[in-house]
Design a protein around this motif. Structure first.
Motif, PDB file in Angstrom:
ATOM      1  N   ASP A  15      -3.149   2.779  -6.473  1.00 20.63           N
ATOM      2  CA  ASP A  15      -4.549   2.759  -6.081  1.00 20.63           C
ATOM      3  C   ASP A  15      -5.314   2.023  -7.182  1.00 20.63           C
ATOM      4  O   ASP A  15      -5.523   2.557  -8.272  1.00 20.63           O
ATOM      5  CB  ASP A  15      -5.057   4.191  -5.911  1.00 20.63           C
ATOM      6  CG  ASP A  15      -6.512   4.258  -5.453  1.00 20.63           C
ATOM      7  OD1 ASP A  15      -7.212   3.224  -5.486  1.00 20.63           O
ATOM      8  OD2 ASP A  15      -6.953   5.352  -5.069  1.00 20.63           O
ATOM      9  N   ASN A  26       0.776  -1.228   0.000  1.00 19.78           N
ATOM     10  CA  ASN A  26       0.000   0.000   0.000  1.00 19.78           C
ATOM     11  C   ASN A  26       0.817   1.294   0.000  1.00 19.78           C
ATOM     12  O   ASN A  26       0.278   2.374  -0.244  1.00 19.78           O
ATOM     13  CB  ASN A  26      -0.911   0.042   1.231  1.00 19.78           C
ATOM     14  CG  ASN A  26      -0.126   0.122   2.547  1.00 19.78           C
ATOM     15  OD1 ASN A  26       0.242  -0.913   3.097  1.00 19.78           O
ATOM     16  ND2 ASN A  26       0.143   1.315   3.051  1.00 19.78           N
ATOM     17  N   ARG A  80      -9.637  -0.562   3.501  1.00 22.18           N
ATOM     18  CA  ARG A  80      -8.853  -0.366   2.283  1.00 22.18           C
ATOM     19  C   ARG A  80      -8.086  -1.631   1.909  1.00 22.18           C
ATOM     20  O   ARG A  80      -7.969  -1.977   0.732  1.00 22.18           O
ATOM     21  CB  ARG A  80      -7.898   0.810   2.469  1.00 22.18           C
ATOM     22  CG  ARG A  80      -6.989   1.081   1.297  1.00 22.18           C
ATOM     23  CD  ARG A  80      -6.485   2.501   1.333  1.00 22.18           C
ATOM     24  NE  ARG A  80      -7.467   3.419   0.776  1.00 22.18           N
ATOM     25  CZ  ARG A  80      -7.476   4.730   0.993  1.00 22.18           C
ATOM     26  NH1 ARG A  80      -6.566   5.269   1.788  1.00 22.18           N
ATOM     27  NH2 ARG A  80      -8.393   5.497   0.435  1.00 22.18           N
ATOM     28  N   GLN A 120     -10.643  -3.988   0.447  1.00 23.87           N
ATOM     29  CA  GLN A 120     -11.045  -3.499  -0.872  1.00 23.87           C
ATOM     30  C   GLN A 120      -9.978  -3.832  -1.914  1.00 23.87           C
ATOM     31  O   GLN A 120     -10.288  -4.283  -3.024  1.00 23.87           O
ATOM     32  CB  GLN A 120     -11.274  -1.982  -0.829  1.00 23.87           C
ATOM     33  CG  GLN A 120     -11.646  -1.383  -2.183  1.00 23.87           C
ATOM     34  CD  GLN A 120     -11.577   0.137  -2.198  1.00 23.87           C
ATOM     35  OE1 GLN A 120     -10.628   0.729  -1.671  1.00 23.87           O
ATOM     36  NE2 GLN A 120     -12.570   0.783  -2.798  1.00 23.87           N
ATOM     37  N   THR A 121      -8.720  -3.628  -1.546  1.00 21.04           N
ATOM     38  CA  THR A 121      -7.620  -3.931  -2.462  1.00 21.04           C
ATOM     39  C   THR A 121      -7.592  -5.410  -2.812  1.00 21.04           C
ATOM     40  O   THR A 121      -7.437  -5.784  -3.985  1.00 21.04           O
ATOM     41  CB  THR A 121      -6.283  -3.503  -1.835  1.00 21.04           C
ATOM     42  OG1 THR A 121      -6.275  -2.077  -1.663  1.00 21.04           O
ATOM     43  CG2 THR A 121      -5.118  -3.915  -2.710  1.00 21.04           C
TER      44      THR A 121
END
Length: 402
Positions: free
Chosen positions: A248, A5, A17, A20-21
């Motif tokens: 991202d 990240n 996050r 989600q990734t």
């Protein structure tokens, strides 16, 4: 291969996050082509250890705890990675592991992590360590190995983030599976070219025992052109650097996603037979063996289980024809012809005899070819030697120009 990240989010990281990734890596097809690690970098902990000396996960960022998070990552088919530091503090000022190596690696294992990125900030004074950088990393390596013996679980993958100041490529494989060779990457061509240049002189350190880590991928970050992004990823993959996406994923373009998913080049990166990096055989812009951070070597090759891979890297700011004689590469034989596979166009491009020319390679662009032996070159091919140096007949006669 996987995800980290830091490049995209730095300290702006949390449980939602990470998940989600992971789900995006599945839905975008990245997991299917080999990106199987989801690694958390710095800033996940509270600033102070607990009363009994343990690192404590930040309950605001990770309200369900790391055991729940790693269980979810494992259920999705991923390995989970965590971050630590060999000094008093991490690079962002959170608890480091110096003098707490055994405690911390057990904590990481108890949390369910499989991989440790280990940084080198906040180094204790010499009169405390009485050791060099190698010895500081050896402390954690010993703790990892001892924990494997007592727990019966496989040792955690150990990634040394040392930045190369202590020539880590000479000793890193004694302790870990990868080691950083330079400082932090930036999403610019200048940064990429400098890293490629530096690593061109230490390619021999990479094999199945461990790999030069050229830092996380910047595909989709900054203002790199698609040709620069393709060169970046190709060089990292063929030099067998770890491939950790630092983007991202919600903002990743289709073109950049296609770069990350080139299965033909991933097959070479993950080659189960040949673990070595490609290496330069000619520099092009500069005399051979010249170090130039702006213009690294342009002509590279290496063996694979399926043939010889060639990388042509245009380091100039203008389109350029790039040509080479086949026998300049140590992996190609004189007197033979080779079938050409273009690893970006995914096409078979005929047969090469003696030489190959790639026309109008884009500025900062790349060509990647796989050459497969196709038998003897045609009878009567002249001159009698592709390279005239010391080319001599049995009667002692020399080929003109030799």
């Amino acid at each position: 291969m996987g995800y980290n990240n830091w490049n995209a989010f730095q300290c702006d990281i949390n449980e939602a996050r990470v998940l989600q990734t992971a789900n995006l890596m599945k839905s975008l097809g990245l997991q299917d082509v080999g990106y199987t690690h989801v690694n958390i970098d710095d800033c996940y902990a509270q600033k102070n250890r607990s009363a009994n000396g343990h690192i404590v996960a930040d309950p605001v960022k990770f309200p369900s705890g790391f055991n729940n998070l790693t269980s979810q990552l494992h259920s999705l088919g991923f390995k989970a990675g965590i971050y630590g530091d060999s000094g008093w503090f991490t690079c962002a000022g959170f608890p480091g592991s110096f003098a707490n190596e055994a405690r911390d690696i057990k904590t990481f294992q108890d949390w369910g992590f499989d991989y440790l990125k280990y940084d080198n900030c906040a180094i204790p004074y010499d009169n405390i360590t009485r050791q060099n950088t190698l010895g500081k990393y050896e402390r954690m390596a010993d703790a990892i190995n001892q924990l494997a013996k007592t727990s019966g679980k496989p040792p955690m993958i150990f990634s040394l983030c040392e930045w190369g100041w202590s020539q880590v490529w000479l000793w890193g494989k004694q302790f870990g599976q990868s080691w950083r060779t330079l400082g932090d990457i930036e999403p610019t061509w200048a940064s990429l070219a400098s890293i490629i240049n530096f690593n061109s002189f230490i390619t021999m350190a990479t094999d199945f025992s461990g790999r030069n880590d050229m830092d996380m991928l910047q595909i989709g970050n900054g203002n790199m052109t698609i040709d620069e992004a393709k060169s970046h990823w190709t060089a990292w993959a063929l030099m067998k650097s770890p491939l950790l996406i630092g983007t991202d994923l919600t903002k990743l373009s289709k073109d950049n996603l296609n770069i990350l998913k080139n299965k033909e080049i991933i097959a070479i990166h993950q080659d189960p037979v040949v673990g070595t990096s490609i290496s330069p055989f000619a520099w092009g812009v500069n005399p051979d063996w010249t170090s130039d951070p702006a213009h690294p070597a342009g002509y590279w090759s290496g063996p694979t289980q399926d043939g010889t891979v060639i990388m042509l890297l245009n380091t100039l700011d203008t389109p350029t024809d790039m040509s080479f004689n086949l026998t300049q590469s140590p992996w190609l034989r004189a007197g033979r012809q080779y079938k050409i596979r273009d690893l970006w166009a995914h096409t078979d491009n005929g047969t090469a005899v003696r030489s190959i020319t790639a026309h109008q390679v884009p500025p900062h662009g790349v060509v990647a070819l796989l050459l497969k032996d196709n038998g003897d070159e045609p009878a009567g091919t002249l001159p009698l030697c592709a390279l005239w140096w010391q080319c001599t007949g049995q009667d002692g006669s020399r080929v003109p120009g030799s």
